[in-house]
Design a protein around this motif. Structure first.
Motif, PDB file in Angstrom:
ATOM      1  N   MET A   1       0.844  -1.249  -0.085  1.00  0.00           N
ATOM      2  CA  MET A   1      -0.010   0.052  -0.061  1.00  0.00           C
ATOM      3  C   MET A   1       0.817   1.329   0.253  1.00  0.00           C
ATOM      4  O   MET A   1       1.674   1.180   0.736  1.00  0.00           O
ATOM      5  N   GLU A   2       0.622   2.153  -1.113  1.00  0.00           N
ATOM      6  CA  GLU A   2       1.328   3.331  -0.935  1.00  0.00           C
ATOM      7  C   GLU A   2       0.317   4.495  -0.742  1.00  0.00           C
ATOM      8  O   GLU A   2      -0.435   4.641  -1.615  1.00  0.00           O
ATOM      9  N   ILE A   3       0.602   5.408   0.201  1.00  0.00           N
ATOM     10  CA  ILE A   3      -0.158   6.609   0.475  1.00  0.00           C
ATOM     11  C   ILE A   3       0.722   7.852   0.284  1.00  0.00           C
ATOM     12  O   ILE A   3       1.708   7.689   0.442  1.00  0.00           O
ATOM     13  N   THR A   4       0.179   8.664  -0.642  1.00  0.00           N
ATOM     14  CA  THR A   4       0.822   9.975  -0.832  1.00  0.00           C
ATOM     15  C   THR A   4       0.096  11.207  -0.359  1.00  0.00           C
ATOM     16  O   THR A   4      -1.221  11.192  -0.148  1.00  0.00           O
ATOM     17  N   GLY A   5       0.672  12.232  -0.498  1.00  0.00           N
ATOM     18  CA  GLY A   5       0.252  13.405   0.075  1.00  0.00           C
ATOM     19  C   GLY A   5       1.059  14.708  -0.033  1.00  0.00           C
ATOM     20  O   GLY A   5       1.979  14.485  -0.530  1.00  0.00           O
ATOM     21  N   GLY A   6       0.632  15.874   0.361  1.00  0.00           N
ATOM     22  CA  GLY A   6       1.521  16.933   0.441  1.00  0.00           C
ATOM     23  C   GLY A   6       0.821  18.142   0.877  1.00  0.00           C
ATOM     24  O   GLY A   6      -0.475  18.035   1.209  1.00  0.00           O
ATOM     25  N   CYS A   7       1.488  19.457   0.763  1.00  0.00           N
ATOM     26  CA  CYS A   7       0.977  20.613   1.410  1.00  0.00           C
ATOM     27  C   CYS A   7       0.216  21.322   0.094  1.00  0.00           C
ATOM     28  O   CYS A   7      -0.225  20.800  -0.993  1.00  0.00           O
ATOM     29  N   LEU A   8      -0.462  22.501   0.482  1.00  0.00           N
ATOM     30  CA  LEU A   8      -1.429  23.241  -0.385  1.00  0.00           C
ATOM     31  C   LEU A   8      -0.602  23.785  -1.772  1.00  0.00           C
ATOM     32  O   LEU A   8      -1.224  23.537  -2.944  1.00  0.00           O
ATOM     33  N   CYS A   9       0.668  23.919  -1.405  1.00  0.00           N
ATOM     34  CA  CYS A   9       1.260  24.738  -2.670  1.00  0.00           C
ATOM     35  C   CYS A   9       2.068  23.717  -3.453  1.00  0.00           C
ATOM     36  O   CYS A   9       2.712  23.741  -4.379  1.00  0.00           O
ATOM     37  N   LYS A  10       2.207  22.340  -2.910  1.00  0.00           N
ATOM     38  CA  LYS A  10       2.845  21.182  -3.609  1.00  0.00           C
ATOM     39  C   LYS A  10       4.294  21.256  -3.472  1.00  0.00           C
ATOM     40  O   LYS A  10       5.029  20.330  -4.291  1.00  0.00           O
ATOM     41  N   ALA A  11       5.068  22.449  -2.664  1.00  0.00           N
ATOM     42  CA  ALA A  11       6.290  22.373  -2.302  1.00  0.00           C
ATOM     43  C   ALA A  11       6.934  21.131  -1.748  1.00  0.00           C
ATOM     44  O   ALA A  11       7.965  20.718  -1.555  1.00  0.00           O
ATOM     45  N   VAL A  12       6.110  20.672  -0.881  1.00  0.00           N
ATOM     46  CA  VAL A  12       6.417  19.580   0.133  1.00  0.00           C
ATOM     47  C   VAL A  12       5.530  18.237  -0.272  1.00  0.00           C
ATOM     48  O   VAL A  12       4.377  18.244  -0.544  1.00  0.00           O
ATOM     49  N   ARG A  13       5.917  17.190  -0.782  1.00  0.00           N
ATOM     50  CA  ARG A  13       5.203  16.089  -0.984  1.00  0.00           C
ATOM     51  C   ARG A  13       5.769  14.911   0.009  1.00  0.00           C
ATOM     52  O   ARG A  13       6.968  14.953   0.257  1.00  0.00           O
ATOM     53  N   TYR A  14       5.031  13.866   0.117  1.00  0.00           N
ATOM     54  CA  TYR A  14       5.376  12.606   0.881  1.00  0.00           C
ATOM     55  C   TYR A  14       4.834  11.649   0.174  1.00  0.00           C
ATOM     56  O   TYR A  14       3.720  11.601  -0.278  1.00  0.00           O
ATOM     57  N   ARG A  15       5.328  10.132   0.621  1.00  0.00           N
ATOM     58  CA  ARG A  15       4.922   9.110   0.376  1.00  0.00           C
ATOM     59  C   ARG A  15       5.085   8.083   1.676  1.00  0.00           C
ATOM     60  O   ARG A  15       6.039   8.284   2.242  1.00  0.00           O
ATOM     61  N   VAL A  16       4.135   7.533   1.765  1.00  0.00           N
ATOM     62  CA  VAL A  16       3.879   6.470   2.998  1.00  0.00           C
ATOM     63  C   VAL A  16       3.959   5.171   2.630  1.00  0.00           C
ATOM     64  O   VAL A  16       2.938   4.664   1.880  1.00  0.00           O
ATOM     65  N   SER A  17       4.822   4.154   2.930  1.00  0.00           N
ATOM     66  CA  SER A  17       4.756   2.759   2.663  1.00  0.00           C
ATOM     67  C   SER A  17       4.264   1.839   3.865  1.00  0.00           C
ATOM     68  O   SER A  17       4.942   0.948   4.024  1.00  0.00           O
ATOM     69  N   ALA A  18       3.218   2.412   4.512  1.00  0.00           N
ATOM     70  CA  ALA A  18       2.649   1.455   5.519  1.00  0.00           C
ATOM     71  C   ALA A  18       1.147   1.888   5.591  1.00  0.00           C
ATOM     72  O   ALA A  18       0.837   2.985   5.081  1.00  0.00           O
ATOM     73  N   VAL A  19       0.527   0.984   6.162  1.00  0.00           N
ATOM     74  CA  VAL A  19      -0.813   1.191   6.429  1.00  0.00           C
ATOM     75  C   VAL A  19      -1.151   2.099   7.664  1.00  0.00           C
ATOM     76  O   VAL A  19      -0.333   2.253   8.527  1.00  0.00           O
TER      77      VAL A  19
END
Ligand SMILES: [Zn+2]
Ligand SMILES: [Zn+2]
Length: 137
Positions: free
Chosen positions: A1-19
């Protein structure tokens, strides 16, 4: 499972490889500042599973629980993304609004209801705690 997200302006993005471990709604006083008057919704993950791209600012403070907290946010758009207690560095709470898929962040508990204003909308169908919850893991 890969979860993604980030901030409003998209300067910060992240991925999470866990539930997600758990999601909680938090009405602590500090969260009301971060949440623009409302509670925050926070989803807990193992810190080691989170990979971040982009720069973060860190606001360090002592929480109502007595824990030293690090709250990390995007210095460009101000979006809060992560919260972490110094005593539990292996856990990171992601601000659930930053998840690309917010449906995975269904709250299990509401915490710090003792700090909520009288007009707060608190879900009666999930457990409530007046203060801090026990550690998520
Ligand atoms: Zn940003
Ligand atoms: Zn809080």
């Amino acid at each position: 499972m890969e979860i993604t997200g980030g901030c409003l302006c998209k300067a910060v993005r992240y991925r999470v490889s866990a539930v997600p471990i758990v999601t909680r709604v938090c009405w602590c006083r500090l969260c009301q500042y971060v949440g623009a008057g409302s509670a925050t919704v926070n989803t807990c993950f193992p810190s080691s599973a989170i990979e971040v791209a982009g720069e973060l600012s860190d606001y360090r403070s002592v929480a109502d629980s007595g824990n030293v907290m690090h709250r990390r946010f995007c210095p460009l758009c101000g979006t809060h993304l992560f919260s972490e207690a110094e005593v539990r560095p292996h856990l990171t709470f992601i601000r659930s609004g930053t998840l690309d898929d917010r449906e995975i962040a269904k709250p299990a508990t509401t915490i710090w209801t003792s700090q909520a204003p009288t007009w707060a909308c608190i879900d009666a169908t999930i457990p409530r705690l007046a203060g801090q919850a026990p550690p998520a893991a």
